[in-house]
Design an enzyme around this catalytic site. Structure first.
Site, short mmCIF file in Angstrom:
data_model
loop_
_atom_site.label_atom_id
_atom_site.label_comp_id
_atom_site.label_asym_id
_atom_site.label_seq_id
_atom_site.Cartn_x
_atom_site.Cartn_y
_atom_site.Cartn_z
N ASP A 385 5.62 -9.63 -4.53
CA ASP A 385 4.19 -9.76 -4.34
C ASP A 385 3.56 -8.49 -4.93
OD1 ASP A 385 1.73 -10.90 -3.05
OD2 ASP A 385 1.82 -8.97 -2.04
N THR A 387 0.40 -6.66 -4.66
CA THR A 387 -0.33 -5.61 -3.94
C THR A 387 0.52 -5.02 -2.81
OG1 THR A 387 -2.39 -6.77 -4.40
CG2 THR A 387 -2.44 -5.08 -2.69
N ASP A 587 4.78 -7.58 1.78
CA ASP A 587 4.41 -6.71 2.90
C ASP A 587 3.31 -7.26 3.77
OD1 ASP A 587 2.27 -6.47 1.18
OD2 ASP A 587 1.99 -4.33 1.53
#
Length: 696
Positions: A385, A387, A587
């Site tokens: 992912d 960001t 995250d």
């Protein structure tokens, strides 16, 4: 579990006490779970449990009132603490190993009349365990151990029997101590922080421990604070950095009626949040899941090696009986039975795995169980992912486009002056750029922060506005169309735009961009070199900033933007259907479906609680190089396990031939077998991965 088990304090001094209970001797009780269950309490330093004596020693902060809570937990152990289907026991301690070794050493020096009773007494536990195992489970290693002891006693070779017992005790102790060392590290890594939060009680704000919060509490969250509960905003507005929750690099606007999740950081503003999801039970359930994954699961390799070891026990037993039938020599048969493939095969795997988990944890990588370690060594596709993983989720000022007769430094000084006391990430980026240029900031007055929009301030009695296009154009009525062309070009480069107006007219356009992690490029190259043949980047952001990041990372093979959480999970499923073994790095809460559906889920250090729960691997340091380390340790462990297995097979096959042909005695056979087992265990225990090379 017995109802209301009696738990009694048997010794107590300030900061330390010992409790005893019959329930602690229950063979179905999981000592690792119980010690972690108590160690998770704030102010508890250390917990040691002895299932043999049914006691627990707790060391704690002598100034903290924690004993009552400990006793309540011990008297009300959750069902998860008991595993009737997988009884556990505490292995021999160092005192027992020393006692058995001493007993074997003095056996030849005892009067002959005492050697027999002395040796029979020492052997009773082994003989009873072997008989019970034979009846309940069939031919297992315990039966072989008991047979060797029994044959030695029957032949009145008491020293051999006692020496074999000492060797077995030492091997069991090495396994137990290695496993305990790794488990203790994991439990320390999982210890939650003793967070505190502000709530309204009886019309006043009070500071309480997070585990005292109740559903329905009104929680107060101010600038710079983390939202500690899942809840509903009932008043106030704030700009919330929800990067770890939603995956978006830009802050979100929280206002009344909006639900917020724990983990978001208040960048500016103030919220009153009605708590919807709180309580230590939820926290303890999370800890319990962590422990269950880390301490109870076995990898496929471990299950396979256990099955192989169990199948080789009847082979050894059959060879021993065959040797006795052909030669009539009980000594040769005992020598054969002293050699057991299963010891090294069974023990090397948990020792190597636990040691790998221990050293990974020491270097900032939490592996939640043997399955995660094994899977991490075999995956070939890695999905990121964007960001918070490949980027920091932090903005930096990249472009200043002044209008009229302003210079870049004049624009930056004005903007930084207006933003100086604003806690927003955009403001921090502007101030950072001004400080790097050593610019003097003009005096400001009448500062007004408009949450999630921008800032209004007076500089030298002139009104300065800095913020989004929506704020400048729609709220303040200042046209921004003159910079549309430049704005489109900057957005094509994946940048966030910031507009500045002075006295009712647009005077500058600025651009900011989320910063790529400095180690990202080198990490991707190292991951490709380690065997990942397909690297993918996913993001919920719009295509422009996503592809701008991708352009900087040449190792990526596939990029997707504008995704919802379920879209990420679908991409994981599609890659798995193509026959790939997939690891996913994320995250945020929005990453949880993908983390769960991947073969291995990996969460960054600042990840949301839900993402940390869903992942099998957690990078405890905010550094992507931990991925390379984790991969190295996983692959090195696979190599160690392969070498250990075939070493055990080769060495023990040689010993069987020597024992069966009468070339070595029972004592020599047992000594060589246990020495080789200990050697293989020592080799497995040295499994650390290629850390030095990776950390340089």
């Amino acid at each position: 579990m017995p109802d209301n088990p009696s738990v009694q304090v048997v010794h107590s001094i300030p900061g330390r006490f010992r409790v005893k209970s019959r329930v602690f001797t229950n063979p179905a009780l999981d000592p690792d779970y119980v010690t972690a269950f108590i160690a998770a309490l704030p102010a508890v330093f250390q917990v040691r449990m002895n299932t043999g004596s049914g006691s627990i020693v707790v060391e704690h902060d002598p100034g903290a009132d924690v004993r009552d809570e400990i006793m309540i937990r011990l008297k009300n152990l959750p069902n998860e603490a008991f595993l009737p289907e997988a009884p556990r026991g505490s292995g021999p301690d160092l005192f027992e190993v020393g006692t058995r070794t001493f007993a074997a050493a003095i056996t030849p020096f005892l009067p002959r009349s005492l050697q027999g009773p002395f040796s029979w007494a020492l052997s009773i536990p082994t003989l009873m365990n072997g008989a019970e195992t034979l009846v309940t489970e069939g031919l297992k290693v315990e039966v072989l151990d008991a047979s060797v002891r029994l044959m030695s006693l029957a032949r009145k070779n008491y020293f051999v029997g006692n020496a074999v017992g000492a060797m077995l005790s030492m091997a069991a102790y090495l396994e137990e101590s290695s496993t305990r060392q790794a488990n203790d590290l994991l439990k320390n890594l999982l210890r939650p922080q003793a967070d505190r939060l502000r709530v309204e009680r009886d019309g006043a704000e009070v500071l309480i421990d997070s585990d005292q919060a109740m559903v329905g509490d009104i929680v107060i969250c101010g600038p710079g604070e983390m939202i500690p509960v899942d809840g509903l905003v009932i008043s106030g507005e704030a700009s919330v950095n929800a990067c770890s929750i939603t995956g978006e690099s830009s802050p979100v606007h929280a206002r009344p009626g909006i639900e917020v999740l724990s983990g978001g950081i208040i960048e500016e503003g103030r919220l009153r949040v009605e708590a919807l999801n709180v309580g230590k039970e939820t926290s303890m359930a999370r800890i319990g899941k962590f422990l269950e994954k880390s301490l109870r699961t076995q990898s496929g390799h471990q299950r396979w090696s256990n099955t192989l070891a169990d199948r080789l026990v009847p082979l050894t037993f059959g060879i021993g009986l065959g040797v006795y039938a052909l030669t009539g020599s009980a000594a040769r048969a005992a020598s054969v039975l002293a050699v057991d493939y299963s010891c090294a095969i069974k023990l090397a795997t948990p020792v190597a795995v636990r040691t790998a988990m221990y050293h990974a944890g020491q270097n900032g990588v939490l592996l939640k169980g043997a399955q995660a370690l094994e899977a991490l060594g075999s995956v070939d596709t890695l999905i990121f992912d964007k960001t918070g993983t490949l980027t920091h989720g932090l903005l930096e000022l990249t472009d200043i486009l002044p209008l009229e007769d302003f210079t870049e430094d004049e624009v930056l000084a004005l903007a930084a002056g207006a933003e100086e006391h604003y806690g927003h990430p955009v403001a921090r980026a502007v101030l950072k750029a001004a400080r790097e240029k050593n610019l003097s900031l003009p005096p400001i007055s009448q500062v007004d922060f408009i949450v999630a929009h921008g800032v209004s301030a007076y500089v030298d009695d002139k009104r300065v506005l800095v913020g989004s296009r929506h704020f400048i154009e729609e709220d303040e009525g200042i046209s921004c169309t003159q910079v549309d062309g430049k704005a489109d070009l900057l957005q094509d480069e994946g940048k966030t735009l910031l507009y500045m107006a002075l006295e009712g007219r647009l005077v500058a356009l600025m651009a900011l961009r989320d910063t790529l992690r400095s180690e990202a490029g080198d990490t991707l190259k190292a991951l490709k070199a380690s065997g990942f043949n397909h690297l993918v980047m996913l993001s919920g952001d719009q295509p422009r900033p996503v592809h701008a990041v991708a352009d900087q990372l040449k190792e990526l093979d596939e990029v997707h933007a504008g995704l919802k959480p379920e879209d990420k999970a679908r991409i994981v499923a599609r890659l798995k259907e193509e026959g790939r073994k997939v690891a996913f790095v994320g995250d945020g809460v929005n990453d949880s479906p993908a983390l769960l559906s991947a073969d291995v889920g990996i969460c960054m250090s600042e990840g949301a609680d839900l993402a940390r729960d869903a992942a099998q691997v957690i990078l405890m340091k905010d550094d992507l190089k931990g991925l390379v380390l984790a991969r190295s340790i996983a692959r090195d462990t696979a190599r160690v396990l392969h070498n250990s297995l075939w070493s055990a097979v080769g060495i023990n096959s040689t010993l069987l031939v020597l024992a069966g042909t009468g070339r070595i005695s029972t004592l020599t056979s047992a000594a060589l077998h246990n020495a080789s087992t200990i050697g293989i265990l020592a080799y497995a225990a040295m499994n650390k991965g290629e850390q030095d090379a990776l950390q340089s």
